[in-house]
Design a protein around this motif. Structure first.
Motif, PDB file in Angstrom:
ATOM      1  N   LEU A   1      32.644  21.072  46.494  1.00 19.39           N
ATOM      2  CA  LEU A   1      31.992  20.223  47.498  1.00 19.39           C
ATOM      3  C   LEU A   1      32.722  18.887  47.582  1.00 19.39           C
ATOM      4  O   LEU A   1      32.920  18.206  46.577  1.00 19.39           O
ATOM      5  CB  LEU A   1      30.534  19.967  47.133  1.00 19.39           C
ATOM      6  N   ALA A   2      33.101  18.507  48.791  1.00 20.18           N
ATOM      7  CA  ALA A   2      33.724  17.212  49.037  1.00 20.18           C
ATOM      8  C   ALA A   2      32.841  16.406  49.979  1.00 20.18           C
ATOM      9  O   ALA A   2      32.004  16.960  50.699  1.00 20.18           O
ATOM     10  CB  ALA A   2      35.110  17.390  49.648  1.00 20.18           C
ATOM     11  N   VAL A   3      33.023  15.093  49.962  1.00 20.49           N
ATOM     12  CA  VAL A   3      32.355  14.227  50.932  1.00 20.49           C
ATOM     13  C   VAL A   3      33.427  13.388  51.608  1.00 20.49           C
ATOM     14  O   VAL A   3      34.478  13.102  51.037  1.00 20.49           O
ATOM     15  CB  VAL A   3      31.303  13.320  50.268  1.00 20.49           C
ATOM     16  N   GLY A   4      33.165  12.993  52.846  1.00 22.77           N
ATOM     17  CA  GLY A   4      34.135  12.175  53.558  1.00 22.77           C
ATOM     18  C   GLY A   4      33.582  11.680  54.867  1.00 22.77           C
ATOM     19  O   GLY A   4      32.482  12.044  55.289  1.00 22.77           O
ATOM     20  N   GLY A   5      34.348  10.854  55.513  1.00 20.74           N
ATOM     21  CA  GLY A   5      33.963  10.295  56.797  1.00 20.74           C
ATOM     22  C   GLY A   5      35.019   9.313  57.236  1.00 20.74           C
ATOM     23  O   GLY A   5      36.029   9.102  56.549  1.00 20.74           O
ATOM     24  N   THR A   6      34.812   8.695  58.377  1.00 22.25           N
ATOM     25  CA  THR A   6      35.742   7.692  58.866  1.00 22.25           C
ATOM     26  C   THR A   6      35.034   6.360  59.003  1.00 22.25           C
ATOM     27  O   THR A   6      33.886   6.300  59.443  1.00 22.25           O
ATOM     28  CB  THR A   6      36.327   8.094  60.229  1.00 22.25           C
ATOM     29  N   SER A   7      35.705   5.281  58.595  1.00 21.74           N
ATOM     30  CA  SER A   7      35.191   3.921  58.766  1.00 21.74           C
ATOM     31  C   SER A   7      33.836   3.753  58.082  1.00 21.74           C
ATOM     32  O   SER A   7      33.731   3.920  56.871  1.00 21.74           O
ATOM     33  CB  SER A   7      35.140   3.588  60.263  1.00 21.74           C
TER      34      SER A   7
ATOM     35  N   VAL B   1      44.443  17.233  56.142  1.00 22.51           N
ATOM     36  CA  VAL B   1      44.313  18.685  55.984  1.00 22.51           C
ATOM     37  C   VAL B   1      44.920  19.132  54.658  1.00 22.51           C
ATOM     38  O   VAL B   1      44.321  19.901  53.891  1.00 22.51           O
ATOM     39  CB  VAL B   1      44.985  19.408  57.171  1.00 22.51           C
ATOM     40  N   ASN B   2      46.111  18.639  54.361  1.00 23.29           N
ATOM     41  CA  ASN B   2      46.776  19.029  53.119  1.00 23.29           C
ATOM     42  C   ASN B   2      46.017  18.545  51.895  1.00 23.29           C
ATOM     43  O   ASN B   2      45.933  19.256  50.872  1.00 23.29           O
ATOM     44  CB  ASN B   2      48.204  18.500  53.111  1.00 23.29           C
ATOM     45  N   ALA B   3      45.452  17.339  51.962  1.00 20.92           N
ATOM     46  CA  ALA B   3      44.697  16.815  50.825  1.00 20.92           C
ATOM     47  C   ALA B   3      43.449  17.640  50.566  1.00 20.92           C
ATOM     48  O   ALA B   3      43.104  17.941  49.412  1.00 20.92           O
ATOM     49  CB  ALA B   3      44.325  15.355  51.075  1.00 20.92           C
ATOM     50  N   LEU B   4      42.753  18.016  51.621  1.00 20.34           N
ATOM     51  CA  LEU B   4      41.559  18.845  51.459  1.00 20.34           C
ATOM     52  C   LEU B   4      41.909  20.226  50.935  1.00 20.34           C
ATOM     53  O   LEU B   4      41.209  20.773  50.070  1.00 20.34           O
ATOM     54  CB  LEU B   4      40.801  18.954  52.784  1.00 20.34           C
ATOM     55  N   ARG B   5      42.989  20.800  51.447  1.00 17.26           N
ATOM     56  CA  ARG B   5      43.411  22.112  50.938  1.00 17.26           C
ATOM     57  C   ARG B   5      43.699  22.055  49.442  1.00 17.26           C
ATOM     58  O   ARG B   5      43.292  22.929  48.668  1.00 17.26           O
ATOM     59  CB  ARG B   5      44.657  22.576  51.684  1.00 17.26           C
ATOM     60  N   ALA B   6      44.401  21.007  49.035  1.00 17.38           N
ATOM     61  CA  ALA B   6      44.761  20.893  47.620  1.00 17.38           C
ATOM     62  C   ALA B   6      43.548  20.676  46.741  1.00 17.38           C
ATOM     63  O   ALA B   6      43.512  21.121  45.590  1.00 17.38           O
ATOM     64  CB  ALA B   6      45.747  19.741  47.437  1.00 17.38           C
ATOM     65  N   ALA B   7      42.515  20.016  47.285  1.00 17.18           N
ATOM     66  CA  ALA B   7      41.366  19.627  46.466  1.00 17.18           C
ATOM     67  C   ALA B   7      40.289  20.702  46.375  1.00 17.18           C
ATOM     68  O   ALA B   7      39.709  20.909  45.304  1.00 17.18           O
ATOM     69  CB  ALA B   7      40.748  18.340  47.005  1.00 17.18           C
ATOM     70  N   ILE B   8      40.013  21.406  47.485  1.00 18.73           N
ATOM     71  CA  ILE B   8      38.827  22.270  47.476  1.00 18.73           C
ATOM     72  C   ILE B   8      39.046  23.660  48.043  1.00 18.73           C
ATOM     73  O   ILE B   8      38.078  24.393  48.267  1.00 18.73           O
ATOM     74  CB  ILE B   8      37.640  21.599  48.225  1.00 18.73           C
ATOM     75  N   VAL B   9      40.293  24.048  48.272  1.00 17.86           N
ATOM     76  CA  VAL B   9      40.557  25.390  48.794  1.00 17.86           C
ATOM     77  C   VAL B   9      41.199  26.230  47.707  1.00 17.86           C
ATOM     78  O   VAL B   9      42.133  25.793  47.038  1.00 17.86           O
ATOM     79  CB  VAL B   9      41.461  25.335  50.038  1.00 17.86           C
TER      80      VAL B   9
END
Length: 320
Positions: A148-154, A298-306
């Protein structure tokens, strides 16, 4: 903040053509801001295999699943931007679709309550409810609870950062990663430096301060969940990817937050995008450098939670 260099030529051309439509300045009331940004994106949204809305403890969520039949996916709990006072599930629907398809994860977008009607910490509590719902329903959604990741903009990134602190402090669900593009991490008066309107046409300091005052509505800006940068303890938090823009009043505090996380033993990557302004990810259709930043996300999310075996689609869209 040291102002040097110049705006990216593609971004400068886009901003010149877009005018007020690409700026968070120029309005003097909440109602005017909401009316201006209430427009819905034109065109047909990118197709995602499954998109549906649900409610969790009174909080509306939108769930994007590109692979409904595949278990063990990661998931991203996503918070839209908008200075804590504007935005809804439609605002970054396109970006959520892009992330779901390109990363191969479930994306859950949170329609948190907005200030000033619902000041701090209402939005954070909505995020807490949403996180609990996602954790409780992970298996049903085909999601691995350890991914599970969390994120958003600003402002949404600010809420995501705060939620990591809340979940740690309350013994809540484990969060594997935090994605923080140009987060507001310090809402104390005077935190934002003077910047040139020419080099910072998207988010003037005065507008950022107004947003913060409406969000806090008299609350203490030095509380950790309001201003994560000033939290006494930043240990035991998830790994983070922090994106900053060269010409953004939030740049220095976001980079300082990354430095404090690193000092607390948290794995963190901080990347500054030269020539960019606040909100630059939203301009990716016209600005190649912004599109490359989305590739980095995209690459950071793939590396972290895929999981390594995942095979996400390469379909593209733009955030909105």
């Amino acid at each position: 903040m040291v102002i040097a260099g110049e705006l990216d030529p593609d971004l400068a051309a886009f901003l010149s053509k877009a005018g007020p439509a690409a700026s968070l300045s120029g309005e003097t009331s909440v109602e005017a801001f909401r009316a201006r940004f209430a427009r819905r994106p034109a065109g047909t949204p990118e197709t995602v295999a499954s998109v549906h809305d649900v409610a969790a403890s009174g909080v509306n969520l939108r769930v994007y699943d590109p692979q409904p039949a595949n278990p063990g996916k990661g998931a991203l709990l996503f918070f839209h931007g908008g200075g804590f006072i504007i935005g809804d599930l439609e605002q970054q629907d396109g970006f959520c679709r892009l992330l779901a398809n390109r990363v191969g994860i479930v994306v859950v977008s949170v329609d948190y309550r907005l200030a000033p009607e619902h000041p701090y910490p209402a939005a954070i509590e909505d995020g807490w409810s949403a996180l609990g719902w996602l954790s409780d329903n992970a298996r049903q959604l085909g999601v691995d609870p350890a991914r599970l990741a969390v994120g958003g903009t600003s402002a949404g990134a600010s809420l995501a950062a705060a939620l990591c602190l809340v979940s740690r402090d309350r013994g809540g669900p484990s969060i594997a990663f935090q994605l923080l593009p140009y987060p507001a991490t310090d809402l104390r008066p005077g935190a934002w430096p003077e910047t040139s309107d020419t080099l910072n046409p998207v988010l003037p300091r005065e507008t950022a301060e107004w947003f913060a005052s409406l969000y806090l509505s008299g609350g203490d800006p030095a509380q950790a969940y309001a201003s994560p940068l000033v939290a006494a303890d930043l240990s035991r938090l998830p790994p983070a990817f922090i994106l900053t823009a060269e010409f953004d009043p939030l740049r220095d505090e976001a980079e300082a937050y990354g430095a404090r996380l690193r000092s607390a033993g948290v794995e963190v990557s901080v990347k500054r995008y030269t020539g960019m302004t606040h909100m630059f990810l939203s301009f990716a259709a016209a600005v190649p450098a912004a599109a490359r930043a989305i590739d980095d996300i995209v690459n950071a999310l793939r590396a972290a939670i895929v999981q390594p075996a995942a095979a996400p689609s390469d379909a593209r869209a733009q955030p909105r």
